[in-house]
Design an enzyme around this catalytic site. Sequence first.
Site, PDB file in Angstrom:
ATOM      1  N   LYS A 178      47.544  29.719  23.459  1.00  4.76           N
ATOM      2  CA  LYS A 178      46.612  29.012  23.044  1.00  4.76           C
ATOM      3  C   LYS A 178      45.797  29.013  23.659  1.00  4.76           C
ATOM      4  O   LYS A 178      44.640  28.482  23.298  1.00  4.76           O
ATOM      5  CB  LYS A 178      47.604  27.415  22.542  1.00  4.76           C
ATOM      6  CG  LYS A 178      48.836  27.857  21.912  1.00  4.76           C
ATOM      7  CD  LYS A 178      48.408  28.961  20.898  1.00  4.76           C
ATOM      8  CE  LYS A 178      49.692  28.411  19.873  1.00  4.76           C
ATOM      9  NZ  LYS A 178      50.254  29.631  20.478  1.00  4.76           N
ATOM     10  N   ASP A 207      55.056  27.677  25.272  1.00  7.43           N
ATOM     11  CA  ASP A 207      55.709  27.472  23.687  1.00  7.43           C
ATOM     12  C   ASP A 207      57.193  27.797  24.090  1.00  7.43           C
ATOM     13  O   ASP A 207      57.754  27.897  23.643  1.00  7.43           O
ATOM     14  CB  ASP A 207      55.423  28.595  22.629  1.00  7.43           C
ATOM     15  CG  ASP A 207      53.407  28.540  22.655  1.00  7.43           C
ATOM     16  OD1 ASP A 207      53.315  27.720  22.494  1.00  7.43           O
ATOM     17  OD2 ASP A 207      53.531  30.238  22.311  1.00  7.43           O
ATOM     18  N   SER A 225      56.311  34.592  16.903  1.00  8.95           N
ATOM     19  CA  SER A 225      56.056  34.743  18.477  1.00  8.95           C
ATOM     20  C   SER A 225      55.769  36.105  18.629  1.00  8.95           C
ATOM     21  O   SER A 225      55.754  36.512  17.760  1.00  8.95           O
ATOM     22  CB  SER A 225      56.906  34.100  19.317  1.00  8.95           C
ATOM     23  OG  SER A 225      57.331  34.725  20.505  1.00  8.95           O
ATOM     24  N   CYS A 253      53.154  30.479  33.103  1.00  7.89           N
ATOM     25  CA  CYS A 253      51.805  31.605  32.448  1.00  7.89           C
ATOM     26  C   CYS A 253      50.714  30.782  32.793  1.00  7.89           C
ATOM     27  O   CYS A 253      49.363  31.279  33.370  1.00  7.89           O
ATOM     28  CB  CYS A 253      52.173  30.911  31.347  1.00  7.89           C
ATOM     29  SG  CYS A 253      53.171  31.258  30.247  1.00  7.89           S
TER      30      CYS A 253
END
Length: 636
Positions: free
Chosen positions: A197, A154, A546, A122
């Site tokens: 986040k 995650d 999620s 990411c």
Amino acid sequence: MIEAIRMFVSDGRFLAGFVMARHYHANRGRKQCFFKVAHYRKIWRLVNPADSPLNDGHVMKTKKSKSNGKNKPALRAYSSIMLDGPERAPSRAMLYAVGFKPEDFKKPIIGIASTWSMVTPCNAHIDQLAREAEAGANRAGGKAIIFNTITISDGISMGSEGMKYSLVSREVIADSIETVVACEGMDGYVAIGGCDKNMPGSLIAMARLNRPSVFVYGGTILPGCITGDPRKLDIVSVFEAVGAHANKKINDAQLQKVEACAIPGPGSCGGMYTANTMASAIEAMGMSLPNSSAQNAISKAKKEDCQRAGAAVLAMLESGLRPLDIMTRRAFENAITVIITLGGSTNAVLHLLAMAHAAGVKLALDDFTKIGKRVPVLADLKPSGKYLMSELVAIGGIQPLMKMLLDAGLLHGDCLTVTGKSLAENLAHVPPYPQFQKIIQPLDNPIKKTSHLVILYGNLAPGGAVAKITGKEGTRFEGTARVYNSEEQALKKILDGTIKKGDVVVIRFEGPKGGPGMREMLAPTSAISGKGLGKDVALITDGRFSGGTHGFVVGHITPEAYVGGPLALVRNGDRILIDAERSEISLRISAREMQVRRKAWKPIPPRYTRGVLAKYAHTVTQASFGAVTDRNLKLD
């Protein structure tokens, strides 16, 4: 008139006067009364003379620049304190060593908050994007300084003890950005985030600091593929393959093929999971440039987005536009509306509540219900739909959707954005989606007439709970409780076949305080789907899910079990009802029995007594307040 505007300036809310003026003229029958940035600048200079620098009244006071009379103090309200005058020579000396030249000290300092890391795909490319934002800020007349904050993955930590640090990282990110920008006297900044986040963490910092700032989304990943297999793979495909493997539907070699091919390169998870949900919410709110949420991670468009963001911060400095002028109650309503139409993640509820808290905006669980009654689900996107974000990018992203919603009266078009224009102005010339596209449904033929984000109450969740009900799994489920005190315990029983049709898997002591950290339950929900039980088994938890989760699931149950919430009182064999039509989640026992169990309940000891998780557990609120850590601080 001038005195009135001066009042707004001194209050740190200069743009509020213009918003009020717009409404005033609209109510008198005028079609539109938007103040252009050029007009705004003229009036700003009139009411903000050189001896009265811009002061947000939020983080620190400012004073007149001593060494550079030519610069407008409003442009260098913070860097002038840090760098101007003979006594600040040591500060300037330090910056010569990192590449500053004498002329750079006359420019606004623009921070570039990068979340680059090799921890996760990411964020693996964000160092390059930070350089693009740096170039854009420098070309616009600023002096950019790149700095890093953390990120976690995650997807990698999911299902492990490490996942307890995930939600904690949102607070660390917000705190670290606030710390660097405030400490180093940055006049404005760009924040670039990839994993979910990073995004709310960046926005929380923007609201706290209230300095000109723009958020840039790192972009979505492209789908993975296996030769000869028509499926478009992503990380959820791997989690579901684990369930299929446990159910003997695929063998070891087939599982290895999926895991090796699902993630082809940089970018955030490809469905309408939490990353793409939050990116879309932030664009709808007006805190990123148009189209920032709908670009592929590796693309020319994303590089240009970063360059424009760097320049946009300078324009915001010149005009006096700041985050709290943009992050209003109506802007949050726009964000909620857009994520509902997209079928977005339940995490958006948690993060938007936290962002609103930072911005001083009153937002509650019930606001999602109120908006959800009039806003339909229109996007056929994963996890419950067919398409990926990269396919939505190919047909125009979310801008045509927002134009459609605006025309239908579902968005507040007068909300300001980081472009200096209103949302309506930004959308004025956006073309519609291509004919025959199937990703976004028309308003008169929605996938679901009301929101998929359903807020539930009942004797099991008196403080509220959040469900993701698309309608494909039904709207009512009653089953038998199978109770587990951790995610690992539940996952083991799902995979070994203990969980059967008609069961309600209860996972508790995973809330913000009890976990601590409120882990996401993608592993158990994916295992349920992989075993073919997605419509036959429900899962409830005081943890969260999620964005890749789908099925009959309820999370964020409040109060959590650790603090004595009713979830702590559930026993194996109890009957549990989940009714999305009535917004109810109930434990089917008598009030008397509930009282007996409550008297017998004893709290469990904390799982962590030192370090960041212990500090987090001590300060964090319940999920219904966004799981923030600065709400109930005792400062006396």
